[in-house]
Design a protein around this motif. Structure first.
Motif, PDB file in Angstrom:
ATOM      1  N   SER A 101     -82.096   5.641  11.952  1.00 43.08           N
ATOM      2  CA  SER A 101     -80.748   5.326  12.415  1.00 43.08           C
ATOM      3  C   SER A 101     -80.282   6.317  13.492  1.00 43.08           C
ATOM      4  CB  SER A 101     -79.774   5.305  11.245  1.00 43.08           C
ATOM      5  OG  SER A 101     -79.701   6.596  10.703  1.00 43.08           O
ATOM      6  N   ASP A 155     -84.638 -11.225  11.232  1.00 38.55           N
ATOM      7  CA  ASP A 155     -84.711 -11.419   9.790  1.00 38.55           C
ATOM      8  C   ASP A 155     -86.125 -11.156   9.251  1.00 38.55           C
ATOM      9  OD1 ASP A 155     -82.527 -12.178   8.078  1.00 38.55           O
ATOM     10  OD2 ASP A 155     -83.984 -13.648   7.280  1.00 38.55           O
ATOM     11  N   SER A 175     -79.639  -5.367   3.595  1.00 37.15           N
ATOM     12  CA  SER A 175     -78.628  -5.514   4.647  1.00 37.15           C
ATOM     13  C   SER A 175     -78.581  -4.288   5.569  1.00 37.15           C
ATOM     14  CB  SER A 175     -77.248  -5.748   4.022  1.00 37.15           C
ATOM     15  OG  SER A 175     -76.966  -4.690   3.139  1.00 37.15           O
ATOM     16  N   GLU A 176     -78.851  -3.118   4.989  1.00 33.82           N
ATOM     17  CA  GLU A 176     -78.844  -1.891   5.800  1.00 33.82           C
ATOM     18  C   GLU A 176     -79.976  -1.925   6.829  1.00 33.82           C
ATOM     19  OE1 GLU A 176     -78.695   2.335   4.223  1.00 33.82           O
ATOM     20  OE2 GLU A 176     -78.221   1.177   2.429  1.00 33.82           O
ATOM     21  N   LEU A 178     -81.494  -4.625   8.019  1.00 31.42           N
ATOM     22  CA  LEU A 178     -81.241  -5.658   9.027  1.00 31.42           C
ATOM     23  C   LEU A 178     -80.257  -5.127  10.074  1.00 31.42           C
ATOM     24  CD1 LEU A 178     -81.772  -8.568   9.921  1.00 31.42           C
ATOM     25  CD2 LEU A 178     -79.874  -9.306   8.480  1.00 31.42           C
ATOM     26  N   GLU A 179     -79.233  -4.455   9.597  1.00 27.86           N
ATOM     27  CA  GLU A 179     -78.220  -3.879  10.482  1.00 27.86           C
ATOM     28  C   GLU A 179     -78.857  -2.858  11.432  1.00 27.86           C
ATOM     29  OE1 GLU A 179     -75.307  -4.429  12.096  1.00 27.86           O
ATOM     30  OE2 GLU A 179     -75.616  -5.792  10.405  1.00 27.86           O
ATOM     31  N   ASN A 180     -79.710  -2.005  10.855  1.00 28.46           N
ATOM     32  CA  ASN A 180     -80.386  -0.967  11.644  1.00 28.46           C
ATOM     33  C   ASN A 180     -81.279  -1.589  12.729  1.00 28.46           C
ATOM     34  OD1 ASN A 180     -83.296   0.769  11.484  1.00 28.46           O
ATOM     35  ND2 ASN A 180     -81.476   1.927  12.037  1.00 28.46           N
ATOM     36  N   LYS A 182     -80.952  -4.592  14.128  1.00 25.23           N
ATOM     37  CA  LYS A 182     -80.120  -5.235  15.162  1.00 25.23           C
ATOM     38  C   LYS A 182     -79.500  -4.187  16.090  1.00 25.23           C
ATOM     39  CE  LYS A 182     -78.902  -9.519  12.872  1.00 25.23           C
ATOM     40  NZ  LYS A 182     -77.859 -10.195  12.091  1.00 25.23           N
ATOM     41  N   GLU A 183     -79.072  -3.081  15.491  1.00 23.45           N
ATOM     42  CA  GLU A 183     -78.442  -2.015  16.274  1.00 23.45           C
ATOM     43  C   GLU A 183     -79.479  -1.373  17.216  1.00 23.45           C
ATOM     44  OE1 GLU A 183     -75.555  -1.296  16.855  1.00 23.45           O
ATOM     45  OE2 GLU A 183     -75.443   0.814  17.431  1.00 23.45           O
TER      46      GLU A 183
END
Ligand code: DC
Length: 229
Positions: A101, A155, A175-176, A178-180, A182-183
């Motif tokens: 991250s 995904d 979810s964490e 996936l978020e990472n 995308k970011e």
């Protein structure tokens, strides 16, 4: 047979490292994971009060970058190269979600990129190398004889990464991840220095629906085609 340079670029967690590593083993080339180098600089920054909270002390990092030595050594048991930071094996430490991250903002810094790109070019100067990353076919080796650009849906990439980390015993939420992902896609594609983009002469490989073996066979075919030319 003449040795060539193979550049594999693409989105985070789409299996670039696995495919590059397997190919290098098969054709007896050197494999370099350029992402591991950005991760090692990130880890160094976290451990040396350069990256604190959301802030990066860029002056301190600029000053210390020449003291950050990154190298790869083969693990004799697995046959895979592992990352060393100033002589210490950091292979596991650089793969945590915390490093993941924080690595994108570090990799947007121009002096970090120019330093690492110079090291990568030196590693590849005798050819016979497979390097994976984001800017290998565009910036590091623009004249590479074989360039591949890999993609898969966010995904699918998140699912693969989640399974990998769970297997390693890390406690994380899907979810964490996936978020990472995308970011990181967003930052990688929009940074000013060497943004992630497909080189015009790179072959596109969408591996969303491919097995590792199918992908391996495809890659080997490309290698044979280029070296036979
Ligand atoms: O491939 P990876 O996920 O381990 O890479 C970690 C990060 O490093 C990624 O978010 C983008 C950055 N990176 C880069 O900017 N340029 C490269 N050649 C390789 C990685």
């Amino acid at each position: 047979m003449k040795k060539i340079t193979i550049a594999i670029d693409g989105y985070s967690s789409c299996g670039k490292s696995t495919m590059a590593k397997d190919l290098a083993k098969e054709i007896k080339y050197i494999y370099i994971d350029s992402g591991a180098m950005y991760r090692a600089v990130t880890l160094y920054s976290m451990e040396n009060h350069i990256f604190t909270g959301q802030n990066i002390d860029t002056d301190k990092l600029r000053h210390e970058i020449k003291n950050i030595q990154i190298s790869f050594h083969l693990n004799q048991e697995t046959g895979n190269p592992e990352t060393y930071l100033n002589g210490v094996n950091v292979e596991n430490k650089i793969r945590t979600l915390e490093v993941s991250s924080k690595v994108s903002p570090i990799s947007t810094l121009d002096f970090v990129r120019s330093n690492l790109v110079a090291q990568q070019q030196l590693m590849g100067k005798s050819k016979g190398i497979v390097m994976d990353g984001r800017d290998i076919g565009t910036t590091v080796f623009p004249h590479a004889e074989l360039k591949i650009f890999v993609s898969a849906s966010p995904d699918i990439r998140a699912k693969r990464r989640y399974n990998e980390l769970i297997k390693k015993g890390q406690k994380i939420k899907f979810s964490e991840i996936l978020e990472n992902i995308k970011e990181r896609d967003r930052i990688d594609q929009h940074r000013t220095v060497s943004p992630l983009k497909r080189a015009e002469d790179a072959l596109l490989l969408d591996n969303s629906d491919l097995t590792i073996d199918e992908q391996k066979a495809w890659l080997l075919d490309q290698f044979k085609r280029v070296t036979a030319e």
